[in-house]
Scaffold this active site. Structure first.
Site, PDB file in Angstrom:
ATOM      1  N   TYR A 166       0.607  -1.141  -0.002  1.00 43.70           N
ATOM      2  CA  TYR A 166      -0.099   0.022  -0.033  1.00 43.70           C
ATOM      3  C   TYR A 166       0.825   1.247  -0.115  1.00 43.70           C
ATOM      4  CZ  TYR A 166      -4.344  -2.916   1.093  1.00 43.70           C
ATOM      5  OH  TYR A 166      -5.042  -3.809   0.781  1.00 43.70           O
ATOM      6  N   PRO A 202     -16.546  -3.184   0.032  1.00 41.16           N
ATOM      7  CA  PRO A 202     -18.032  -3.664   0.482  1.00 41.16           C
ATOM      8  C   PRO A 202     -18.999  -2.367  -0.205  1.00 41.16           C
ATOM      9  CG  PRO A 202     -16.899  -2.758   2.225  1.00 41.16           C
ATOM     10  CD  PRO A 202     -15.797  -2.917   1.229  1.00 41.16           C
ATOM     11  N   GLU A 215     -21.642  -1.066 -15.246  1.00 39.79           N
ATOM     12  CA  GLU A 215     -22.612  -1.707 -16.134  1.00 39.79           C
ATOM     13  C   GLU A 215     -23.830  -1.167 -15.761  1.00 39.79           C
ATOM     14  OE1 GLU A 215     -24.269  -6.292 -15.961  1.00 39.79           O
ATOM     15  OE2 GLU A 215     -22.334  -6.114 -15.001  1.00 39.79           O
TER      16      GLU A 215
END
Ligand SMILES: NC(=O)c1ccc[n+]([C@@H]2O[C@H](COP(=O)([O-])OP(=O)(O)OC[C@H]3O[C@@H](n4cnc5c(N)ncnc54)[C@H](OP(=O)(O)O)[C@@H]3O)[C@@H](O)[C@H]2O)c1
Length: 291
Positions: free
Chosen positions: A49, A204, A213
């Site tokens: 990270y 989440p 989409e």
């Protein structure tokens, strides 16, 4: 072996530093205090990270925070060799060799300024991994008191089986949400219930807010908006409540650095999503009824 205890929501640090908000150490320290005072005591890291800088920034920030080390849990990961000015890699690849796992865990201890990691995860399954080699490193690190628990991340059922054939796994951190629900149907979450492996869910809510989409986004949006009226809550709270209802006791990793959003996430634990409403969200995401 101490019992594994995490807060039900986990704080994800991926975007606190160079890979996102570029917070100062003081701001990170304030965020650590805020998460802790909200009851979120588990902090998720990875060596990569911030291009290998975030653990060290967090370590410095944690020293300034008003939180004792033994009141929180540090989760970190190793195994991805990333492209970075801090590494001589020519291509992104995975390394699950005994020597690399040991070396990476030692580096995480130094950067996080801690004597032990609560959990070390193998970040992604490598086609070149052998469970014996990984577990040799894990046993050694456990024996030396450098890690308390061991887990994996992004492991599917066959990869879990491979590792379980040689030893226990305590955590599997996977992408899981109302948008990305495949782990419920490909055997991943079944295996985790069967072997008492604790699931942590990354992405989440981001998977919903970033959904490209159009038809899926439209269906989910309509359904979620309808349910926000029923439960008098927000869309992100419904997304968390949907995850929390799964019987595997999934621990969502909150990636937000926004205090209002963190507080909002925690309120999701109070929502008792009915089974029918849980299925309505799944059906909206799938785009078809269940048989
Ligand atoms: N094991 C793995 O392979 C893996 C992979 C990815 C991540 N992770 C871990 O999981 C953690 C969480 O992952 P994530 O970042 O995907 O979590 P996330 O909580 O799903 O997403 C966080 C992102 O969504 C934005 N966001 C949150 N609520 C929003 C809302 N209501 N509207 C619009 N945007 C919203 C946040 O922005 P703000 O900060 O501005 O709120 C942030 O950029 C990471 O920090 C990392 O620790 C693990």
């Amino acid at each position: 072996m101490p019992k594994i205890t995490f807060s039900r929501f986990v704080a994800g640090t991926m975007s606190w530093g160079q890979w996102g908000k570029e917070f100062s150490h003081q701001s990170m320290s304030n965020l650590i205090d805020y998460y802790y005072s909200s009851g979120i005591t588990t902090f998720d890291h990875a060596d990569i990270y911030g291009s290998y800088t975030m653990e060290s920034d967090f370590g410095k920030a944690f020293k300034r925070a008003a939180v004792q080390r033994d009141k929180v849990q540090f989760v970190t990961k190793c195994g991805i060799q990333y492209l970075s000015e801090n590494r001589a890699n020519e291509v992104v690849h995975y390394d699950t060799s005994r020597a690399y796992i040991m070396e990476s865990a030692e580096a995480s201890l130094t950067k996080l300024q801690t004597d032990y990691l609560d959990v070390l995860l193998i970040h992604r399954p490598s086609p070149l991994m052998h469970p014996n080699e990984i577990l040799e490193a894990v046993q050694r690190l456990k024996k030396e008191g450098k890690i308390l628990h061991f887990g994996v991340s992004n492991f599917g059922p066959s990869q879990l089986d491979l590792m379980l054939s040689e030893g226990a796994i305590e955590v599997n951190q996977i992408e899981f949400s109302a948008v990305h629900y495949a782990p419920m149907f490909d055997g991943t979450l079944d295996r985790m219930i069967q072997h008492q492996i604790l699931p942590m869910a990354w992405g989440p809510v981001r998977s919903y807010f970033n959904l490209q989409e159009d038809s899926k986004k439209e269906r989910l949006e309509l359904q979620l908006l309808e349910l926000t009226q029923v439960y008098d809550c927000t869309v992100d709270q419904l997304l968390y409540a949907w995850i929390l209802k799964h019987p595997a006791r999934v621990h969502p990793i909150v990636g937000s650095t926004n205090k209002d959003r963190i507080a909002s996430a925690l309120r999701a634990a109070k929502i008792k999503l009915s089974t029918q409403d849980w299925f309505k969200i799944l059906i909206a995401s799938q785009g078809h009824q269940v048989p």
